[in-house]
Design an enzyme around this catalytic site. Structure first.
Site, PDB file in Angstrom:
ATOM      1  CG  HIS A  30     -13.536  -4.089   5.775  1.00  0.00           C
ATOM      2  ND1 HIS A  30     -13.711  -2.780   5.361  1.00  0.00           N
ATOM      3  CD2 HIS A  30     -13.348  -3.843   6.895  1.00  0.00           C
ATOM      4  CE1 HIS A  30     -13.466  -1.948   6.373  1.00  0.00           C
ATOM      5  NE2 HIS A  30     -13.185  -2.659   7.255  1.00  0.00           N
ATOM      6  CE  LYS A  83      -3.630  -2.295  -0.072  1.00  0.00           C
ATOM      7  NZ  LYS A  83      -2.866  -3.534  -0.746  1.00  0.00           N
ATOM      8  CD  GLU A  99      -4.635   6.409   3.202  1.00  0.00           C
ATOM      9  OE1 GLU A  99      -5.875   6.087   3.745  1.00  0.00           O
ATOM     10  OE2 GLU A  99      -4.087   6.113   2.252  1.00  0.00           O
ATOM     11  NE  ARG A 147     -10.000 -10.072  -5.861  1.00  0.00           N
ATOM     12  CZ  ARG A 147      -9.920  -8.769  -5.015  1.00  0.00           C
ATOM     13  NH1 ARG A 147      -8.825  -8.491  -4.811  1.00  0.00           N
ATOM     14  NH2 ARG A 147     -11.009  -8.226  -4.600  1.00  0.00           N
TER      15      ARG A 147
HETATM   16  C1  MV4 Z   1     -10.594   4.585   4.540  1.00  0.00           C
HETATM   17  C2  MV4 Z   1     -11.427   4.928   4.879  1.00  0.00           C
HETATM   18  C3  MV4 Z   1     -11.865   6.430   5.038  1.00  0.00           C
HETATM   19  N1  MV4 Z   1     -10.689   6.976   5.012  1.00  0.00           N
HETATM   20  N2  MV4 Z   1      -9.087   5.428   4.414  1.00  0.00           N
HETATM   21  C4  MV4 Z   1     -11.504   0.002   3.884  1.00  0.00           C
HETATM   22  C5  MV4 Z   1     -10.894  -1.155   3.162  1.00  0.00           C
HETATM   23  C6  MV4 Z   1      -9.654  -0.665   2.748  1.00  0.00           C
HETATM   24  N3  MV4 Z   1      -9.109  -1.019   1.520  1.00  0.00           N
HETATM   25  C7  MV4 Z   1      -9.546   0.856   3.079  1.00  0.00           C
HETATM   26  N4  MV4 Z   1     -10.830   0.930   3.789  1.00  0.00           N
HETATM   27  C8  MV4 Z   1     -11.252   2.337   3.982  1.00  0.00           C
HETATM   28  N5  MV4 Z   1     -10.253   3.106   4.199  1.00  0.00           N
HETATM   29  C9  MV4 Z   1      -9.394   6.565   4.743  1.00  0.00           C
HETATM   30  N6  MV4 Z   1      -8.284   7.295   4.709  1.00  0.00           N
HETATM   31  C10 MV4 Z   1     -12.723   4.082   4.925  1.00  0.00           C
HETATM   32  C11 MV4 Z   1     -12.314   2.780   4.400  1.00  0.00           C
HETATM   33  C12 MV4 Z   1     -13.657   1.886   4.583  1.00  0.00           C
HETATM   34  C13 MV4 Z   1     -14.060   1.351   3.500  1.00  0.00           C
HETATM   35  C14 MV4 Z   1     -13.770   1.641   2.095  1.00  0.00           C
HETATM   36  C15 MV4 Z   1     -14.306   0.919   1.036  1.00  0.00           C
HETATM   37  C16 MV4 Z   1     -15.251   0.084   1.179  1.00  0.00           C
HETATM   38  C17 MV4 Z   1     -15.678   0.075   2.402  1.00  0.00           C
HETATM   39  C18 MV4 Z   1     -15.303   0.549   3.424  1.00  0.00           C
HETATM   40  C19 MV4 Z   1     -15.781   0.355   4.599  1.00  0.00           C
HETATM   41  C20 MV4 Z   1     -15.567   0.823   5.690  1.00  0.00           C
HETATM   42  C21 MV4 Z   1     -14.197   1.762   5.674  1.00  0.00           C
END
Ligand code: MV4
Length: 489
Positions: free
Chosen positions: A235, A116, A200, A291
């Site tokens: 998730h 990441k 972040e 993928r």
């Molecule tokens: C975040 C976020 C809010 N702010 N990053 C969740 C999965 C991972 N790939 C990154 N995720 C998130 N990152 C920042 N800076 C909120 C999430 C997140 C989320 C993101 C995508 C889809 C669903 C989610 C559910 C909860 C939190």
């Protein structure tokens, strides 16, 4: 073109990959664990090899055994599906060494997009917007506290080797940040064997919008529009749709161009997805999924493009047969993941035997499944029974067809999340497309699902008393019938 492809996966996605092979005149090899001896995908393949005595959960990760079968059967290529070894760069490298084609990106681009922090740096360099934060590993908590003051709370601490939300922690102030650093580091070390973490700004209630990418090995990269996947729980995506209700032609053009730029920066080939987080009109790169994804059928439905056939042709070295300007959007598609889990009991898995099974059909409906009536869903893997995809000329028609299909679906013997989907598809916020990744948290599942179950019981009782006057039979039918079908169909 290949003569034989080995599919290194199970369930509906193994069947999906083999369907494309059979259409293209390619022979298929399945590998299966002992627990999947009676699975549909193992029957569907031209030949099937058992690679796994118990523990069943491990078989599809056994790189050596999968490659052994590929050699033995003369398979020239391996389709990894999703999950399991699909994003394992070590497996992709082993394939490269053996001269077997891995149907996916190169091991190098998988590695580059897998970290990441490295991905953040690469995106920064490529001019792709990233979430305000620090593109380096945290080693000094004190300087991180200073950085957090500059970024502004709340912040989120994430594992660099992570993805899919494992080991993330939100901090609202300095003392919470100290704790978040410590606990995320510990989780990252134990889950990924890599304690590297970064930070972040935390974006509140964002939407999840991702772009489907196709890239050939001759320098052509295009996108197949977006999917919105905001309806998730812990998730795990539950409902996806394409296009996204928030999209405008201008935003699609900008995000699409950005997604293609991101894929090119990773030297990406084959099918992949660029995930964005969308908040208040702004979008940021989140991660690259190297993928085929579970939700690819909704993109296939609205673009008319068979993504899996393109994956195979790209892997065989062929040039993409479409340009960006050829890609259109026809109507609207929604996918509901039908899982054997109990929405009234915290979505607890409900494996078991499907004593009755009848899937919906009719206009605009696609069902991708790996089960059949009489099949026993094993407890070792995820609980997905099928993916139900509904298409309509516009969003409301897709919703109406999905609701109709959910009422056609007969699944008896295991508890499913169908009542949950009925509740969401009838929810006014969902219908108005007021979505966010917090939709499910803000949604009173037990209450809303209970209403649906109660309504269906009344409907079932009415139907049952019309069929039979025997009280015991009426009670049995009432319990079973939550569909348009009688229990005798
Ligand atoms: C975040 C976020 C809010 N702010 N990053 C969740 C999965 C991972 N790939 C990154 N995720 C998130 N990152 C920042 N800076 C909120 C999430 C997140 C989320 C993101 C995508 C889809 C669903 C989610 C559910 C909860 C939190």
């Amino acid at each position: 073109m290949f003569n034989t492809i080995l599919v290194a996966n199970r369930g509906e996605i193994a069947i999906r990959a083999m369907r494309a092979c059979h259409e293209m005149g390619i022979a298929t090899v399945a590998v299966y664990s002992e627990a999947d001896k009676h699975a549909l995908f193992a029957k569907y393949a031209d030949v099937a090899h058992c690679i796994g005595p118990p523990p069943a959960s491990q078989s599809y990760l056994m790189i050596d055994r999968i490659l052994d079968v590929a050699e033995k059967t003369g398979a020239e290529a391996i389709h990894p599906g999703y999950g399991f070894i699909s994003e394992n760069s070590v497996f992709a490298r082993e394939c490269e060494k053996m001269g077997i084609v891995f149907i996916g990106p190169s091991s190098k681009s998988m590695e580059d997009s897998g970290s990441k922090i490295a991905a953040r740096k690469a995106m920064e360099k490529a001019g792709v917007p990233i979430i305000p934060g620090i593109s380096a590993g945290i080693d000094d908590p004190e300087s991180t506290l200073d950085d957090a003051e500059k970024i502004g709370y709340p912040v989120i601490v994430k594992a660099s080797a992570g993805g899919g939300g494992i080991g993330m922690k939100i901090a609202n102030n300095a003392s919470e940040l100290r704790g978040a650093i410590e606990s995320t580091q510990a989780v990252a070390e134990s889950v990924f064997g890599d304690a590297t973490i970064f930070m972040e700004k935390y974006l509140h209630q964002p939407r999840h919008i991702e772009f489907q990418i196709l890239a050939d090995s001759r320098g052509n990269t295009i996108h197949l529009n977006e999917r919105e996947c905001s309806i998730q729980r812990r998730h795990q995506k539950l409902i996806e749709e394409s296009p996204s209700p928030v999209m405008t032609p201008e935003l699609r053009e900008e995000m699409g161009r950005t997604a293609v730029g991101a894929a090119e920066a990773f030297d990406y080939t084959n099918a992949g997805t660029v995930e964005f987080i969308y908040s208040d009109g702004d979008f940021y790169f989140l991660e690259m999924n190297a993928r085929l994804q579970v939700e690819h059928p909704i993109t296939e439905r609205v673009t008319g493009i068979d993504i899996v056939r393109r994956q195979i042709r790209i892997a065989a070295g062929e040039e993409l047969d479409r340009r960006q300007e050829d890609i259109g959007i026809h109507g609207w598609a929604i996918e509901c993941r039908i899982n054997a889990e109990d929405p009234m009991n915290d979505f607890a898995p409900s494996p078991g035997r499907l004593t009755r099974y009848r899937s919906p059909g009719g206009p605009g409906i696609r069902v991708d499944s790996g089960v059949y009536m009489g099949y026993t869903i094993p407890p070792y893997y995820d609980s997905m029974v099928s993916k139900l995809i509904a298409w309509g000329e516009h969003r409301l028609e897709a919703i109406e067809r999905m609701r109709r299909a959910l009422y056609e679906y007969v699944i008896i013997g295991v508890t499913t999340n169908i009542p949950f989907h009925k509740a969401v598809l009838g929810n006014p916020h969902f219908i108005r497309a007021e979505l966010s990744t917090h939709f499910i948290d803000d949604f009173d599942i037990p209450a809303e699902v209970a209403v649906v179950v109660e309504q269906d019981k009344v409907k079932g009782a009415t139907l049952a008393s019309a069929i039979s006057s025997d009280d015991r039979k009426v009670a049995a039918i009432t319990a079973a019938v939550q569909t348009y079908m009688s229990s005798s169909t």
